[in-house]
Write an enzyme that holds these catalytic residues in place. Sequence first.
Site, short mmCIF file in Angstrom:
data_model
loop_
_atom_site.label_atom_id
_atom_site.label_comp_id
_atom_site.label_asym_id
_atom_site.label_seq_id
_atom_site.Cartn_x
_atom_site.Cartn_y
_atom_site.Cartn_z
N LYS A 289 -9.14 -15.13 -11.89
CA LYS A 289 -8.45 -14.45 -10.77
C LYS A 289 -9.35 -13.32 -10.25
O LYS A 289 -9.56 -13.20 -9.04
CB LYS A 289 -7.14 -13.88 -11.23
CG LYS A 289 -6.50 -12.88 -10.27
CD LYS A 289 -5.17 -12.34 -10.75
CE LYS A 289 -5.30 -11.16 -11.64
NZ LYS A 289 -5.51 -9.88 -10.95
N ASN A 290 -9.89 -12.50 -11.16
CA ASN A 290 -10.60 -11.29 -10.72
C ASN A 290 -12.01 -11.57 -10.23
O ASN A 290 -12.68 -10.67 -9.74
CB ASN A 290 -10.60 -10.25 -11.84
CG ASN A 290 -9.18 -9.74 -12.09
OD1 ASN A 290 -8.27 -10.02 -11.32
ND2 ASN A 290 -9.00 -9.04 -13.20
N CYS B 104 0.96 0.54 -8.10
CA CYS B 104 1.58 -0.67 -8.67
C CYS B 104 2.18 -0.27 -10.01
O CYS B 104 2.27 0.90 -10.35
CB CYS B 104 0.51 -1.76 -8.85
SG CYS B 104 -0.55 -1.43 -10.24
N ARG C 130 -2.81 3.66 -7.59
CA ARG C 130 -4.09 2.92 -7.55
C ARG C 130 -4.91 3.49 -6.39
O ARG C 130 -4.97 2.92 -5.32
CB ARG C 130 -3.83 1.42 -7.40
CG ARG C 130 -3.02 0.79 -8.51
CD ARG C 130 -3.74 0.69 -9.84
NE ARG C 130 -4.83 -0.24 -9.83
CZ ARG C 130 -4.71 -1.56 -10.10
NH1 ARG C 130 -3.51 -2.05 -10.32
NH2 ARG C 130 -5.75 -2.36 -10.08
N ASP D 108 -7.26 -4.87 -19.57
CA ASP D 108 -6.34 -5.99 -19.32
C ASP D 108 -5.93 -6.69 -20.61
O ASP D 108 -4.91 -7.37 -20.64
CB ASP D 108 -6.99 -7.01 -18.38
CG ASP D 108 -7.20 -6.43 -17.00
OD1 ASP D 108 -7.95 -7.03 -16.20
OD2 ASP D 108 -6.65 -5.35 -16.72
N ARG E 37 1.22 -14.21 -11.17
CA ARG E 37 0.12 -13.63 -10.38
C ARG E 37 -1.23 -13.96 -10.99
O ARG E 37 -2.22 -14.05 -10.27
CB ARG E 37 0.28 -12.11 -10.30
CG ARG E 37 1.30 -11.60 -9.31
CD ARG E 37 1.17 -10.10 -9.16
NE ARG E 37 -0.24 -9.75 -9.04
CZ ARG E 37 -0.81 -8.74 -9.74
NH1 ARG E 37 -0.10 -8.02 -10.58
NH2 ARG E 37 -2.08 -8.47 -9.60
C1 EPZ Z 1 -9.81 -4.44 -11.36
O1 EPZ Z 1 -8.90 -3.56 -10.73
C2 EPZ Z 1 -8.98 -5.61 -11.82
N1 EPZ Z 1 -8.33 -6.25 -10.68
C3 EPZ Z 1 -7.90 -5.13 -12.80
O2 EPZ Z 1 -7.22 -6.28 -13.29
C4 EPZ Z 1 -8.59 -4.46 -13.99
O3 EPZ Z 1 -7.61 -3.94 -14.85
C5 EPZ Z 1 -9.49 -3.32 -13.47
O4 EPZ Z 1 -10.43 -3.83 -12.50
C6 EPZ Z 1 -10.28 -2.66 -14.60
O5 EPZ Z 1 -11.07 -3.61 -15.22
C7 EPZ Z 1 -9.05 -7.11 -9.92
O6 EPZ Z 1 -10.23 -7.32 -10.15
C8 EPZ Z 1 -8.33 -7.77 -8.79
P1 EPZ Z 1 -10.85 -0.10 -11.01
P2 EPZ Z 1 -9.46 -2.31 -9.88
O7 EPZ Z 1 -11.17 0.25 -9.60
O8 EPZ Z 1 -10.70 -2.68 -9.16
C9 EPZ Z 1 -9.36 4.42 -10.79
C10 EPZ Z 1 -5.40 -7.55 -13.89
O9 EPZ Z 1 -4.63 -7.39 -14.84
N2 EPZ Z 1 -9.84 4.39 -9.40
O10 EPZ Z 1 -11.96 -0.39 -11.96
O11 EPZ Z 1 -8.34 -1.73 -9.10
C11 EPZ Z 1 -8.09 3.60 -10.94
O12 EPZ Z 1 -6.96 4.37 -10.60
C12 EPZ Z 1 -5.81 -6.39 -13.04
O13 EPZ Z 1 -5.97 -8.64 -13.59
C13 EPZ Z 1 -9.90 5.57 -8.67
O14 EPZ Z 1 -9.55 6.63 -9.17
O15 EPZ Z 1 -9.84 -1.31 -11.06
C14 EPZ Z 1 -8.10 3.23 -12.39
O16 EPZ Z 1 -7.58 4.29 -13.14
C15 EPZ Z 1 -5.01 -5.14 -13.38
N3 EPZ Z 1 -10.33 5.53 -7.38
C16 EPZ Z 1 -9.59 3.08 -12.71
O17 EPZ Z 1 -10.29 3.76 -11.65
C17 EPZ Z 1 -10.73 4.36 -6.80
O18 EPZ Z 1 -11.13 4.39 -5.61
C18 EPZ Z 1 -10.08 1.64 -12.80
O19 EPZ Z 1 -9.89 1.07 -11.56
C19 EPZ Z 1 -10.67 3.17 -7.55
C20 EPZ Z 1 -10.23 3.21 -8.86
#
Ligand code: EPZ
Length: 424
Positions: free
Chosen positions: A22-23, A116, A121, A305, A397
């Site tokens: 998915k990711n 979410c 997020r 995850d 999802r």
């Molecule tokens: C990706 O989400 C994945 N989703 C998530 O998988 C996964 O948990 C996450 O990466 C971490 O590995 C997809 O790829 C579609 P991040 P993403 O940006 O990109 C903070 C699942 O279960 N942050 O690495 O949203 C954020 O709040 C899902 O499949 C900021 O502060 O994750 C979080 O605390 C859940 N500002 C941390 O960074 C930003 O602009 C990690 O977020 C972006 C993120």
Amino acid sequence: MSVWKVSGGNKLYGDLRIQGSKNAVLPIMAAAIIAGCETELINCPRLSDVEAAMSILRHLGCKAEREGDTIFIDSREMNRTDIPHDLMREMRSSVIFLGAILARAHEAKLSYPGGCELGPRPIDLHLEALKCLGAEITEQGGDLYCRDGGLKGARINLSFPSVGATENAMLAACGAEGETVITNAAREPEIVDLQEFLRSLGADISGAGTPTITVSGFSPRKRVGYRVMTDRIVSATALCCAACAGGSITLKSVVPADFETVTSALESMGCEIERRKNSVKITVNRQLRAPRPITTRPYPGFPTDAQPLLMAACLKAEGTTVFTENIFENRYRHAAEFCRLGADINVVGRVAVVTGVSELTGAPVSATDLRGGAALIAAALGATGETTVYDTGHIARGYEDFDKMLMSLGADIKYENERLASVV
Ligand code: EPZ
């Protein structure tokens, strides 16, 4: 809303072919916008998030059709640059389309993605990265308005190795003039898969999987085909289901290194693990023991995850495990549901202390989010009696036919319409 009834006690046996990631597929579908050509994506999982991404592509004027596990995208006729509120709400990670739309059309309008179940997020890192490339971004009435007079290559340093922000920066950089260097980039395998897809389009890009990624603008090829990587979190989920239920299963066509942190944690708990080039076999025929403390970190650290899933495997393990969740601020909502099954869990902020109990007892529980819901099913496999899991839409999802996958291994899991479930 669908409900699943799980009768615990059956051990799991058999082979599993794991779905596409998915990711990985979501940012690659966004990247198809840059191509301005026909793309054929193979090994695409049948998930509600993927359907949502197809709806966005169609809204933008692209063609997006599925034939089995292949999705055909034709972005040559793209004629819009906005993603409306209803489509953004369907899938919050739709923000990943922003960089690709800018690279292609140099303007974009998105409804601001909300939080979410895992907590707020934010997308500040995404927006800062795009501004480094010359995008002007304003927010008005809950919408983001982005435009650029031509993206210019730049150095982008991410203050946190955000997966989504790294992907958005890579995609926007493909439409920038000159070279872009992204430092402190996320290193997840899905980032490498996106790089390989962009390379198949003709992009001059390197460094994915390391903290520094270099991208130069390019003019895409006319038609490409690409096979999406296997889902490493679904692989980890299947292993944790076997750890909860007992038995012996083999994951086929996987890359063991992609989820080694989870595999080695299970091995330290007493699971027998056999790793081959493209398969992993797990055998569980004894009571497990608590692993060393589990701390989630960006890749190559322990994946956030998989935290709910490994927690499920710890619920009946001998001893105490300490989890520390460093990535999301609200990712222990599954703990209260585990406690309804008789688990012993204490959550204080980002720390969860799990003490193994001798038995879990089936009870009605609700899926709180995608991975938490899958973890509830895993725990139910090892519980005595029947567990009714509500709100299983979260699971759809990210997991393709999760119930059928477990049934094929011998689990006693039945789908039921919610109205009936509450009556019976
Ligand atoms: C990706 O989400 C994945 N989703 C998530 O998988 C996964 O948990 C996450 O990466 C971490 O590995 C997809 O790829 C579609 P991040 P993403 O940006 O990109 C903070 C699942 O279960 N942050 O690495 O949203 C954020 O709040 C899902 O499949 C900021 O502060 O994750 C979080 O605390 C859940 N500002 C941390 O960074 C930003 O602009 C990690 O977020 C972006 C993120």
